[in-house]
Each structure stands twice: as C-alpha cells, then as structure tokens.
Design a protein around this motif. Structure first.
Motif, PDB file in Angstrom:
ATOM      1  N   GLY A 107      -5.794   5.947   8.106  1.00 19.21           N
ATOM      2  CA  GLY A 107      -4.695   5.548   8.974  1.00 19.21           C
ATOM      3  C   GLY A 107      -4.314   4.090   8.863  1.00 19.21           C
ATOM      4  N   LEU A 108      -5.214   3.243   8.351  1.00 19.67           N
ATOM      5  CA  LEU A 108      -4.912   1.825   8.181  1.00 19.67           C
ATOM      6  C   LEU A 108      -4.328   1.520   6.801  1.00 19.67           C
ATOM      7  CD1 LEU A 108      -7.986   0.054   9.847  1.00 19.67           C
ATOM      8  CD2 LEU A 108      -5.642   0.200  10.718  1.00 19.67           C
ATOM      9  N   ALA A 109      -4.172   2.555   5.990  1.00 19.46           N
ATOM     10  CA  ALA A 109      -3.656   2.380   4.629  1.00 19.46           C
ATOM     11  C   ALA A 109      -4.528   1.406   3.849  1.00 19.46           C
ATOM     12  CB  ALA A 109      -2.198   1.905   4.653  1.00 19.46           C
ATOM     13  N   GLN A 110      -5.833   1.592   3.941  1.00 20.95           N
ATOM     14  CA  GLN A 110      -6.793   0.742   3.248  1.00 20.95           C
ATOM     15  C   GLN A 110      -7.710   1.585   2.368  1.00 20.95           C
ATOM     16  OE1 GLN A 110      -8.870  -1.322   6.395  1.00 20.95           O
ATOM     17  NE2 GLN A 110      -7.274  -2.882   6.589  1.00 20.95           N
ATOM     18  N   VAL A 111      -8.550   0.904   1.630  1.00 19.12           N
ATOM     19  CA  VAL A 111      -9.576   1.556   0.832  1.00 19.12           C
ATOM     20  C   VAL A 111     -10.894   0.831   1.061  1.00 19.12           C
ATOM     21  CG1 VAL A 111      -7.998   2.300  -0.971  1.00 19.12           C
ATOM     22  CG2 VAL A 111      -9.065   0.071  -1.138  1.00 19.12           C
ATOM     23  N   PRO A 112     -12.003   1.498   0.734  1.00 18.65           N
ATOM     24  CA  PRO A 112     -12.132   2.853   0.192  1.00 18.65           C
ATOM     25  C   PRO A 112     -12.172   3.905   1.289  1.00 18.65           C
ATOM     26  CG  PRO A 112     -14.269   1.832   0.290  1.00 18.65           C
ATOM     27  CD  PRO A 112     -13.302   0.791   0.768  1.00 18.65           C
ATOM     28  N   THR A 113     -11.959   5.139   0.878  1.00 21.18           N
ATOM     29  CA  THR A 113     -12.112   6.299   1.754  1.00 21.18           C
ATOM     30  C   THR A 113     -12.975   7.324   1.030  1.00 21.18           C
ATOM     31  OG1 THR A 113      -9.949   5.970   2.787  1.00 21.18           O
ATOM     32  CG2 THR A 113     -10.926   8.168   2.960  1.00 21.18           C
ATOM     33  N   LEU A 114     -13.957   7.843   1.704  1.00 21.31           N
ATOM     34  CA  LEU A 114     -14.816   8.879   1.132  1.00 21.31           C
ATOM     35  C   LEU A 114     -14.595  10.176   1.883  1.00 21.31           C
ATOM     36  CD1 LEU A 114     -17.306   9.570  -0.766  1.00 21.31           C
ATOM     37  CD2 LEU A 114     -18.691   9.228   1.282  1.00 21.31           C
ATOM     38  N   THR A 115     -14.344  11.257   1.162  1.00 20.10           N
ATOM     39  CA  THR A 115     -14.275  12.579   1.781  1.00 20.10           C
ATOM     40  C   THR A 115     -15.360  13.450   1.169  1.00 20.10           C
ATOM     41  OG1 THR A 115     -12.707  13.481   0.171  1.00 20.10           O
ATOM     42  CG2 THR A 115     -11.783  12.372   2.102  1.00 20.10           C
ATOM     43  N   CYS A 116     -16.008  14.231   1.992  1.00 25.96           N
ATOM     44  CA  CYS A 116     -17.055  15.127   1.495  1.00 25.96           C
ATOM     45  C   CYS A 116     -17.243  16.274   2.473  1.00 25.96           C
ATOM     46  CB  CYS A 116     -18.368  14.364   1.311  1.00 25.96           C
ATOM     47  SG  CYS A 116     -19.017  13.667   2.841  1.00 25.96           S
ATOM     48  N   TYR A 120      -1.393  10.125   2.586  1.00 18.05           N
ATOM     49  CA  TYR A 120      -2.644   9.361   2.569  1.00 18.05           C
ATOM     50  C   TYR A 120      -3.007   8.858   3.961  1.00 18.05           C
ATOM     51  CZ  TYR A 120      -6.160   5.897   1.249  1.00 18.05           C
ATOM     52  OH  TYR A 120      -7.323   5.177   1.139  1.00 18.05           O
ATOM     53  N   THR A 121      -2.043   8.297   4.675  1.00 12.75           N
ATOM     54  CA  THR A 121      -2.347   7.703   5.987  1.00 12.75           C
ATOM     55  C   THR A 121      -2.663   8.743   7.051  1.00 12.75           C
ATOM     56  OG1 THR A 121       0.014   7.620   6.541  1.00 12.75           O
ATOM     57  CG2 THR A 121      -0.955   5.658   5.523  1.00 12.75           C
ATOM     58  N   GLU A 165      -6.377  -4.414  -0.718  1.00 14.83           N
ATOM     59  CA  GLU A 165      -6.836  -4.207   0.651  1.00 14.83           C
ATOM     60  C   GLU A 165      -8.121  -3.391   0.646  1.00 14.83           C
ATOM     61  OE1 GLU A 165      -4.989  -5.631   3.361  1.00 14.83           O
ATOM     62  OE2 GLU A 165      -4.367  -6.571   1.530  1.00 14.83           O
ATOM     63  N   GLY A 166      -9.037  -3.753   1.482  1.00 18.22           N
ATOM     64  CA  GLY A 166     -10.277  -3.009   1.561  1.00 18.22           C
ATOM     65  C   GLY A 166     -10.949  -3.223   2.878  1.00 18.22           C
ATOM     66  N   GLY A 167     -11.881  -2.324   3.191  1.00 21.28           N
ATOM     67  CA  GLY A 167     -12.599  -2.448   4.437  1.00 21.28           C
ATOM     68  C   GLY A 167     -14.042  -2.142   4.266  1.00 21.28           C
TER      69      GLY A 167
END
Length: 268
Positions: free
Chosen positions: A87-96, A81-82, A266-268
């Motif tokens: 790389g910050l081990a946070q969420v959310p992450t969007l991939t497209c 995941y990181t 955790e979130g950003g």
C-alpha cells in the motif's frame, strides 16, 4: 504455529515471491534495475541463508520468484501492486503460502527478515544474551530507520536547494552521520564481524548500506576501517556473494563515474 521453526516444509519456499524496484540511474532515461535497492539486498542475503536463489521464472524448492517493479514506468504506483502487495508503493514485498495454503504478504525488509528467522530457523537474531539481541536491533535500525530512508528518491526529490546544496548532498550527509556511529558501535567488538564472529541481522543491513555509501562518494576504506574489515569478511561468504547486486538476473553495467546515480530506489 503455521510456519515451521525449521525449513522442513516446501510450501513457504515454492510460493515465495519477492518484489523489488527499479531506480533511476541519472536524470536521463537511463535506468538501473532494482538489484541496487539496499532494502531488497538485505532480504536477498536472508533468502540466500535459507538456501534460496532468485529466478525470473517460477519458484521451486531452491529458488524464489524474482519480480521487478519498474520505478521509471511508475509500476510501483499501479493499483494492482498497491492494493494487493504494498500500500505504500515501496519494496521489498514478500508473498508466500503457509502449510494450509493461505497466502501471506509481508512488507518492510526487517519484518521479512524476522519472518524468515522464524520460518526457517535462521540464527541471525540470537535470543540470548538479551543485550546482544538489543545490540543487533540497534545496529540494524541505525541503518534501516536513521540512514537509508533519508537517501531514498522521495526525500531527495523534495530537496531543491538547502544547506546541503542538492538532494544527493542531503542523502550523503545522513549516510556519513549513520556510518560514523556504526563505526563506533562496531569498534566495541573484538570479533571479525559487527558483534562477534557470527553473522547477524546487523551484517545483513550493513553490507548493502556500504554498497550505497560508495554510490554517494563515501570513501569507506579510508574513513571506516572497522566497517570495511567487517565487509571484507562478509564478502568471503557465499550468502553475501550470491545476493550481491551484480549477481541478480537483471543486473546491468553501472554508469560511468561521471554519471553516478542521482536517485535511489524506495525501500523499507
């Protein structure tokens, strides 16, 4: 521009994947899933505005793939995941994928929302008048930078005993401080919502934060009548209802009041 200004291509939709996180419901092993992550909640509302709903299986022209990341099992720290997602081990992450098939990974909730604004033509960040756009960013950042990060698991875990008493008291202190200012800012508008009668990024940040505030024992209805009125208007809208924590595929019943959450995801 590889991303269409309007939703007229399916590639950004069919490959969309959003990663969330599981939060610890209390000090025991009972866990509450990522559906409570407020930063992820913001993004879910934006995706709902794009006419996309979550799916635990594969994505389609009307859904995005919803991938839980379990905090209790430290899945957010896994190298897979990181190194490939966040790389910050946070969420959310969007991939497209864009129209050429190239994969893109975007982290931080407001950056993801900005991407969705550009890619799908959402009008939640109107470019004019300039002072309105600045006001939307100001309101959103009070939550995103000045309130929500201070109630997250990491800072609360680091607080043992202080003038706040516990990490939870520390988090609530900054929630109240932020909401006090937001109540003042929202009070300057005569519209039904934060700035006028139109949904903007401010509402996408506000509604999840009010959800969090109640988990920390804040009496929103009593102490923040203007914000509560805005929330009531938003919860009449399909996009906010569909993105609500209780509507998520992995939603669970909340713990009894006496066992309210001690940690936030955790979130950003």
């Amino acid at each position: 521009n590889v991303f269409p200004l309007r939703h007229d291509l399916t590639t950004p939709v069919t490959s969309a994947v959003v990663y969330y996180i599981l939060t610890i419901a209390n000090r025991s092993t009972l866990s509450s899933p990522q559906w409570r992550s407020s930063s992820s909640y913001r993004v879910r509302v934006a995706l709902s505005l794009c006419s996309l709903t979550p799916s635990l299986s594969s994505s389609s022209s009307t859904t995005y793939k919803y991938v839980p990341v379990h905090l209790v099992k430290a899945e957010q720290k896994a190298s897979q995941y990181t190194t490939t997602q966040n790389g910050l081990a946070q969420v959310p992450t969007l991939t497209c994928k864009d129209s050429s098939g190239e994969l893109h990974t975007i982290t931080q909730s407001l950056a993801i929302i900005q991407f969705l604004v550009s890619a799908f033509g959402l009008d939640i960040l109107p470019p004019s008048p300039p002072h309105l756009l600045a006001a939307i960013w100001q309101f959103s950042e009070v939550i995103n930078s000045g309130t929500q990060p201070l109630q997250n698991f990491t800072p609360m875990k680091m607080i043992k005993e202080s003038e706040f008493g516990t990490g939870r008291d520390f988090g609530k202190h900054f929630i109240v401080k932020g909401l006090d200012y937001l109540e003042e800012l929202a009070g300057k508008s005569t519209g039904k919502l934060v700035h006028n009668d139109e949904v903007t990024m401010s509402e996408l940040c506000l509604i999840p934060q009010l959800y969090n505030a109640r988990r920390f024992g804040v009496e929103v209805e009593k102490d923040y009548p203007r914000l509560f009125a805005v929330e009531a208007e938003c919860l009449k809208m399909k996009c906010f209802v569909e993105a609500g924590p209780d509507k998520m595929p992995d939603a669970q019943e909340p713990p009894p009041p006496a066992k309210a959450e001690k940690r936030a995801g955790e979130g950003g």
